[in-house]
Design a protein around this motif. Structure first.
Motif, short mmCIF file in Angstrom:
data_model
loop_
_atom_site.label_atom_id
_atom_site.label_comp_id
_atom_site.label_asym_id
_atom_site.label_seq_id
_atom_site.Cartn_x
_atom_site.Cartn_y
_atom_site.Cartn_z
N LEU A 194 0.83 -1.21 0.00
CA LEU A 194 0.00 0.00 0.00
C LEU A 194 0.86 1.26 0.00
O LEU A 194 0.51 2.27 -0.61
N GLU A 195 2.01 1.21 0.66
CA GLU A 195 2.91 2.37 0.73
C GLU A 195 3.48 2.72 -0.64
O GLU A 195 3.93 3.85 -0.84
N GLU A 240 -1.07 8.55 -3.03
CA GLU A 240 -1.96 8.88 -1.92
C GLU A 240 -3.42 8.69 -2.31
O GLU A 240 -4.22 8.14 -1.53
N ALA A 241 -3.81 9.08 -3.51
CA ALA A 241 -5.20 8.97 -3.96
C ALA A 241 -5.65 7.50 -4.07
O ALA A 241 -6.75 7.15 -3.63
N HIS A 242 -4.80 6.68 -4.65
CA HIS A 242 -5.12 5.25 -4.77
C HIS A 242 -5.21 4.59 -3.40
O HIS A 242 -6.13 3.83 -3.11
N VAL A 287 -8.05 2.02 1.10
CA VAL A 287 -8.19 1.91 2.56
C VAL A 287 -9.63 2.17 2.97
O VAL A 287 -10.19 1.44 3.80
N LEU A 288 -10.26 3.19 2.40
CA LEU A 288 -11.66 3.47 2.74
C LEU A 288 -12.59 2.33 2.33
O LEU A 288 -13.52 1.99 3.05
N GLY A 333 -5.75 1.30 -8.45
CA GLY A 333 -5.04 1.03 -7.21
C GLY A 333 -4.90 -0.46 -6.96
O GLY A 333 -3.84 -0.94 -6.53
N MET A 334 -5.96 -1.22 -7.23
CA MET A 334 -5.89 -2.68 -7.05
C MET A 334 -4.93 -3.32 -8.04
O MET A 334 -4.20 -4.25 -7.68
#
Length: 172
Positions: A119-120, A124-126, A131-132, A161-162
């Protein structure tokens, strides 16, 4: 001789003469009355079919009928026992799953660490959208409202992001 030729009346006479003895023998072997009735019926069906093969020189008709009845009853007992053994093996196999709690907990921690590290690597947007959605349990619409971002943008961030998260974790 008449039964072997297909004479139904002769067979009815044989049935009347032997059915009680055949049933009694089968019942003693099986104990269960309904199964004994089924096996007795099978015996007489077999006697009807095999009548042409009966050889009086090898023994009496009653001896042949009782031998057939005993054989069928024993076969039913063996079949029932075999089925119970299979059911028991399956039941034991299904109910006793080897499970190592310590090993499982360690695997979960390691996998969690891998996910956090992956995740790091995201923008930031992805990362925020994922996370949400996955840790916060929010729907895409709820994420869009919370971030004050168009729904289409949230969907794109989640999808991209995935894809990046899978690549970072080495999952295809």
């Amino acid at each position: 001789m008449r039964v072997a030729a297909g004479d139904r009346e002769a067979f009815a006479t044989v049935y009347d003469a032997l059915s009680a003895r055949v049933f009694g023998l089968v019942l003693r072997v099986l104990v269960d009355r309904s199964q004994a009735e089924e096996v007795t019926q099978e015996v007489f069906v077999d006697m009807w079919r095999k009548a042409p093969t009966y050889d009086s020189a090898r023994g009496s008709a009653i001896g042949w009928a009782l031998a057939l009845a005993h054989s069928k009853a024993v076969d039913r007992v063996r079949s029932s026992q075999s089925q119970r053994d299979r059911d028991e093996r399956i039941g034991i196999r299904d109910s006793v799953a080897p499970f190592d709690v310590v090993s499982e907990a360690a695997d979960v921690r390691l996998e969690g660490k891998r996910v956090r590290e992956a995740l790091e690597t995201l923008t930031e947007a992805h990362r925020e959208a994922i996370v949400l959605a996955y840790y916060g349990g929010l729907t895409q619409t709820e994420i869009a409202e919370r971030l004050q971002t168009p729904l289409g943008t949230v969907k794109t961030r989640l999808r991209d992001g995935m894809i990046r998260l899978r690549a970072a974790m080495g999952v295809s």
